[in-house]
Scaffold this active site. Structure first.
Site, short mmCIF file in Angstrom:
data_model
loop_
_atom_site.label_atom_id
_atom_site.label_comp_id
_atom_site.label_asym_id
_atom_site.label_seq_id
_atom_site.Cartn_x
_atom_site.Cartn_y
_atom_site.Cartn_z
N GLN A 57 0.82 -1.21 0.00
CA GLN A 57 0.00 0.00 0.00
C GLN A 57 0.86 1.28 0.00
O GLN A 57 0.44 2.32 0.50
CB GLN A 57 -0.96 -0.01 1.20
CG GLN A 57 -2.14 -0.94 1.02
CD GLN A 57 -3.01 -0.57 -0.19
OE1 GLN A 57 -2.99 0.55 -0.68
NE2 GLN A 57 -3.78 -1.54 -0.67
N SER A 58 2.05 1.20 -0.59
CA SER A 58 2.95 2.36 -0.61
C SER A 58 2.38 3.52 -1.43
O SER A 58 2.03 3.37 -2.61
CB SER A 58 4.28 1.92 -1.22
OG SER A 58 5.04 3.04 -1.61
N ASN A 59 2.32 4.68 -0.81
CA ASN A 59 1.93 5.90 -1.53
C ASN A 59 3.04 6.33 -2.49
O ASN A 59 2.78 6.86 -3.56
CB ASN A 59 1.68 7.05 -0.55
CG ASN A 59 0.64 6.69 0.48
OD1 ASN A 59 -0.49 6.36 0.14
ND2 ASN A 59 1.03 6.74 1.76
N CYS A 106 5.14 4.39 -4.10
CA CYS A 106 5.10 3.57 -5.32
C CYS A 106 3.98 4.04 -6.25
O CYS A 106 4.18 4.14 -7.47
CB CYS A 106 4.93 2.09 -4.96
SG CYS A 106 6.43 1.38 -4.25
#
Ligand SMILES: *Cc1c(COP(=O)(O)O)cnc(C)c1O
Length: 321
Positions: free
Chosen positions: A73-75, A77
């Site tokens: 859930q990386s912002n 990325c």
């Protein structure tokens, strides 16, 4: 400050808004918010500022592919994927987590934006990214390695310029409070404060690192940023303000602290926070206010760093239900 090459992909300057209902409800100092959740690129966030400079560096090097890593859930990325799509790079994401996690929220957006995903373990994510990068080099894909969280000196410099932007908006708060993790945002703000003569305090709430580790990381990056901007200064770790009291059970594991803060911000200002970063900072700030850490006549700027798509992650559905 020297001007670094930049590709304008963010909506800047981001608005600054006062939060009178929240200040009153918390019985606290005057509160303001800097809306870096509104930087515009596929839901925006703080990485979009950094990517204006990182993508310019990638283009200058003749890169064809942006490669980076993060949690599912990386912002960071998701914003890298968006920058790649907009500017015509290919994008490889090395994601740490469970491939069976449903494609919701940021991960859904990654897929929509057309990235190639490689899976990694949380523990080996840095090595896995390095390996993926070397592979892409061998395959002739001309990759540019966007560092973890975009926190190279080039990426972090974006937040030195952001201090200049804030001061030009005629706000000179006593405190700036925000989420600090890979340290680039924090380092840029520290460097910018120094270079612009901003006298307020720059307080990073640690999301996942002990105080000393984050202080040392931020000091190093901030020193490198001033060098890059042509006015070298050395920052000591002790001069970096970090509060690591709100780590809870760890990265991406929200608790009552985040849940309450997210509800309070939503219900008083219709301001949406995220469960991993800004919710934790808001919870910490509310705790500090309740302990009278700030004096009542001070102004505090809550620097919203984005992340709101994570509100819609399957992973957190139960949490908000
Ligand atoms: C990445 C991120 C941060 C932390 O920024 P760093 O520069 O990595 O310290 C804070 N908030 C959100 C929403 C983020 O995505």
């Amino acid at each position: 400050m020297k001007n670094l090459p930049r590709i304008p992909i963010a909506h800047l300057p981001t608005p600054i808004e006062e939060l009178p209902r929240l200040s009153e409800a918390l019985g606290g100092p005057r509160l303001w918010v800097k809306r870096d959740d509104q930087t515009g690129l596929a839901f925006g966030g703080n990485k979009t500022r950094k990517l204006e400079y990182l993508a310019a560096e990638a283009q200058a090097q003749g890169a064809l592919t942006l490669i980076t890593a993060g949690a599912v859930q990386s912002n960071h990325c998701r914003q890298t994927a968006a920058a790649a799509a907009k500017l015509g790079f290919e994008c490889i994401l090395v994601l740490a987590g469970d491939p069976s996690e449903a494609s919701s929220a940021n991960y859904l957006l990654d897929r929509l934006l057309g990235v190639e995903v490689l899976w990694a373990n949380w523990e080996s994510r840095h090595d896995d990214l390095q390996r993926a990068y070397e592979r892409a080099v061998k395959d002739g894909r001309e990759p540019y390695l966007v560092p973890y969280g975009g926190s190279s000196p080039t990426g972090a410099a974006a937040y030195a310029y952001a201090i200049e932007e804030m001061l030009a908006q005629d706000l000179d708060p006593d405190w700036i409070i925000f989420a600090s993790s890979s340290g680039g945002t924090h380092a840029g703000l520290v460097a910018g404060a120094h270079l612009c003569g901003y006298q307020g305090k720059v307080l990073g709430i640690s999301i996942d690192e002990p105080e000393e580790i984050l202080q040392a990381r931020v000091a190093t990056i901030a020193s490198d940023v001033t060098k890059l901007l042509g006015e070298p200064t050395t920052f000591s770790p002790e001069s970096v303000l970090v509060n690591a009291d709100y780590l809870g059970l760890g990265y991406g594991i929200p608790s009552y602290l985040e849940k309450e803060a997210i509800q309070v911000f939503a219900r008083h200002e219709a301001l949406l926070l995220d469960p991993v970063y800004t919710g934790r900072v808001a919870g910490g700030m509310m705790d500090l206010i309740s302990k009278e850490y700030f004096s009542p006549d001070e102004t505090v700027l809550f620097w919203h760093t984005g992340g709101t798509p994570a509100l819609f992650a399957d992973k957190y559905r139960q949490f908000f239900a």
